[in-house]
Design a protein around this motif. Structure first.
Motif, short mmCIF file in Angstrom:
data_model
loop_
_atom_site.label_atom_id
_atom_site.label_comp_id
_atom_site.label_asym_id
_atom_site.label_seq_id
_atom_site.Cartn_x
_atom_site.Cartn_y
_atom_site.Cartn_z
N ALA B 86 0.82 -1.21 0.00
CA ALA B 86 0.00 0.00 0.00
C ALA B 86 0.86 1.27 0.00
O ALA B 86 0.55 2.24 -0.70
N ASP B 87 1.96 1.28 0.75
CA ASP B 87 2.75 2.52 0.82
C ASP B 87 3.44 2.81 -0.51
O ASP B 87 3.56 3.97 -0.91
N VAL B 90 0.82 4.47 -2.70
CA VAL B 90 0.62 5.89 -2.36
C VAL B 90 1.74 6.72 -2.97
O VAL B 90 1.51 7.78 -3.56
N ARG B 91 2.97 6.23 -2.86
CA ARG B 91 4.12 6.97 -3.42
C ARG B 91 3.99 7.14 -4.93
O ARG B 91 4.49 8.10 -5.51
N VAL B 95 -4.22 7.67 -4.03
CA VAL B 95 -4.58 7.78 -2.63
C VAL B 95 -6.04 7.37 -2.45
O VAL B 95 -6.88 7.61 -3.32
N HIS B 96 -6.31 6.68 -1.36
CA HIS B 96 -7.62 6.10 -1.09
C HIS B 96 -8.28 6.89 0.05
O HIS B 96 -7.75 6.93 1.14
N THR B 119 4.24 10.21 3.04
CA THR B 119 5.19 9.66 2.07
C THR B 119 6.07 10.73 1.42
O THR B 119 6.90 10.41 0.59
#
Ligand code: ADP
Ligand code: MG
Lengths: 291, 270
Positions: B86-87, B90-91, B95-96, B119
């Motif tokens: 997940a990270d 995002v990077r 985005v959720h 991040t």
């Protein structure tokens, strides 16, 4: 005069209980696991420092041995989560509890093998020294314990309210899913929390061993720290410290002024009272989870 | 079933930001996503409509990487991301913004917003983005030292969107932003979503049960039922279609039960 010395000694013990409790609560808040080996982490931290600094072992300078021990225990906590616990993700709480209990046995066995089961004291530069204030004679080690605990509390406060990683730890403990959504690497944060908890355990162990001999079974006083954490509410870091200090103060007072043997059960009697009258702990509700 | 046209050769056609192919996701033995394929073009608002339990949230979770699919691919601008953590996603710029807000209740509004930028480490740009977020949601600026858990539902939704913006997303996944909000607040939030899309160039994938507001805001829409896409078209075409109009009625009468039953009776798009 005598009374004040009693209080200081109780306060010093209470700080150690409080620091062990802090380790419990850190892990519980962040990962919802209960580390029953926290007391043994403390004992191991003390022996690691003894191994570094005592003349019978490596004989390093005390001021070098302390940070080294803290680092070693930090790495130990991190590795324990990353290497073992992380792979139990999704297992029941019971299996995690049993794992940490087993871990406690293993740590006691290893410590006994390396450093023997004989009571050993940590050789510190301030052993046996005293400060005289007015008519009071106070042990430097006890004053040290209180000062170090206070400094550590401040450090923790700054870490959790100001640093990026500290804030991410707070976030992950308040809402794990949302933390994932924000790109916080939750599993690594969990390992960092275990590392932090190992470091606190090392400090607690070093402080404890600076005022008396320890042996591998010393870690069993983690049970008292567990009671301290529950008194404080099990979700609050200041609560854990306060719970520890309450227990530390009650013990010597109960043994001085109460009937024989009462001091042994006093911590648990308080725990019982708190659980009956304030089940969430002293710091329940509004103050929970901050810091 | 028609598919959204994407002529990569044509220079005028916008880039595909997200392409999902034959995605399948499970909760243990339960198959929640049953072979979903869809595309999101750059600059657009794409909506996925569906009743409660259709699999919308699961679809978004699979895209943002908190769930791994059993089969299929999630491709973001040419790279397969379905196995990434997940990270890492995002990077990469997805985005959720989760269903039901999911803020950090005991942290302040400002701390919540700062967590959205976890991040990133470009301090100056982060500060500028904070001001940008506060310019869209002035109420959050007023409340910035207040604990997020004390905000009203609408304010928490604003906070969740603002926090998401702090990740500098190319694509924002919005899960039912209208959930539990009054029609007036819903309108307000959707106006801001459209403005963010136009002014900040954030591509949106918007999941909703409230088909009316979603289709008003969206460029393109998909309809999901029991883990499958059963219909897709430009938003205005969907809005004009009989099936969807029936669906509106079910929902707007605030009778979910009946709405769902009708929804299932409709077979024309199969
Ligand atoms: N955590 C879960 N465990 C098991 N089944 C789940 C879980 N979450 C959702 N489901 C099931 O997956 C299906 C899709 O759910 P969801 O994606 O939440 O739908 P929606 O967001 O469209 O309401 C539903 O049948 C739901 O019951
Ligand atoms: Mg949902």
């Amino acid at each position: 005069m005598d009374f004040l010395q009693l209080i200081l000694s109780g306060l010093a013990n209470g700080c150690v209980y409080g620091l062990i409790a802090l380790g419990f609560v850190l892990i519980y808040k962040a990962t919802e696991a209960v580390n029953f080996a926290q007391g043994d982490f403390m004992m191991l931290g003390a022996f690691v420092c003894i191994g570094f600094t005592n003349q019978d072992y490596m004989g390093l300078d005390f001021m070098l041995a302390v940070p080294l021990s803290i680092l070693v225990m930090g790495a130990f906590g991190y590795a324990f989560n990353w290497g073992i616990l992380r792979h139990m993700f999704g297992q029941s709480q019971t299996s995690i509890v049993i794992l940490t209990i087993a871990m406690g046995f293993i740590i006691r066995f290893i410590a006994g093998t390396i450093w023997s089961h004989e009571p050993t004291s940590l050789e510190t530069p301030f052993a046996g020294q005293e400060v005289r204030a007015g008519g009071l004679v106070l042990g430097v080690n006890e004053v040290m314990i209180v000062v170090v605990t206070a400094a550590l509390t401040l450090l923790f406060y700054l870490f959790f309210s100001k640093s990026r990683i500290g804030l991410a730890m707070q976030a992950a403990s308040q809402n794990q899913l949302a933390a994932y959504y924000m790109g916080i690497p939750v599993k690594r944060i969990h390992s960092l929390v275990w590392g932090l908890s190992g470091m606190v355990a090392a400090v607690a162990g070093i402080l404890f061993a600076s005022k008396g001999a320890i042996d591998p079974s010393t870690g069993l006083l983690g049970i008292k720290a567990f009671a301290a954490a529950a008194i404080g509410g099990f979700g609050s870091l200041p609560g854990a410290l306060l719970g520890g200090i309450i227990i530390g103060l009650v013990e010597p007072l109960a043994s001085r002024y109460g009937p024989a043997g009462i001091s042994q059960i006093a911590p648990y009697a308080i725990l019982l009272l708190i659980l009956i009258f304030r089940p969430g702990g002293i710091f329940s509700q509004t103050q929970r989870k901050k810091v | 079933m028609s598919t959204q046209t994407s002529t990569d050769a044509g220079t005028a056609a916008p880039k595909v930001v997200l392409q999902i192919d034959n995605l399948e996701s499970y909760y243990g033995p339960i198959m929640a996503i049953r072979g979903v394929s869809l595309k999101v073009h750059e600059g657009q608002i794409v909506t996925v409509l569906g009743a409660n339990g259709a699999g919308k949230t699961t679809l978004l979770k699979t895209v943002s990487g908190v769930m791994d699919p059993e089969k299929g691919t999630v491709n973001m601008m040419g790279a397969d991301i379905q196995t990434m953590e997940a990270d890492a996603i995002v990077r990469r710029g997805i985005v959720h913004v989760p269903e039901g807000r999911e803020i950090f209740p005991l942290m302040t509004v400002a701390e919540n917003i700062a967590m959205g930028a976890f991040t990133r480490n470009d301090k100056g740009a982060i500060a500028a983005d904070e001001e940008m977020v506060y310019s869209y949601f002035p109420i959050l600026k007023e409340r910035r030292s207040q604990r997020a858990g004390t905000l009203s539902g609408g304010q928490q939704q604003m906070l969740a969107i603002g926090r998401g913006l702090m990740a500098q997303p190319k694509l924002m996944l919005l899960d039912e932003p209208s959930l539990g909000l009054s029609p007036l607040l819903t309108q307000e939030i959707f106006e801001i979503i459209v403005r963010l899309n136009k002014e900040q160039k954030v591509t949106m994938m918007l999941v909703e049960q409230n088909a009316k507001v979603a289709l008003d805001a969206a460029d393109y829409g998909y309809v999901m039922e029991l883990g499958r896409i059963v219909m897709n078209d430009r938003a205005e075409v969907l809005a004009a279609s009989k099936d969807i109009q029936e669906f509106y009625l079910g929902v707007s009468q605030d009778e979910n039960q009946r709405g769902q039953r009708r929804w299932k009776q409709r077979k024309t798009w199969r």
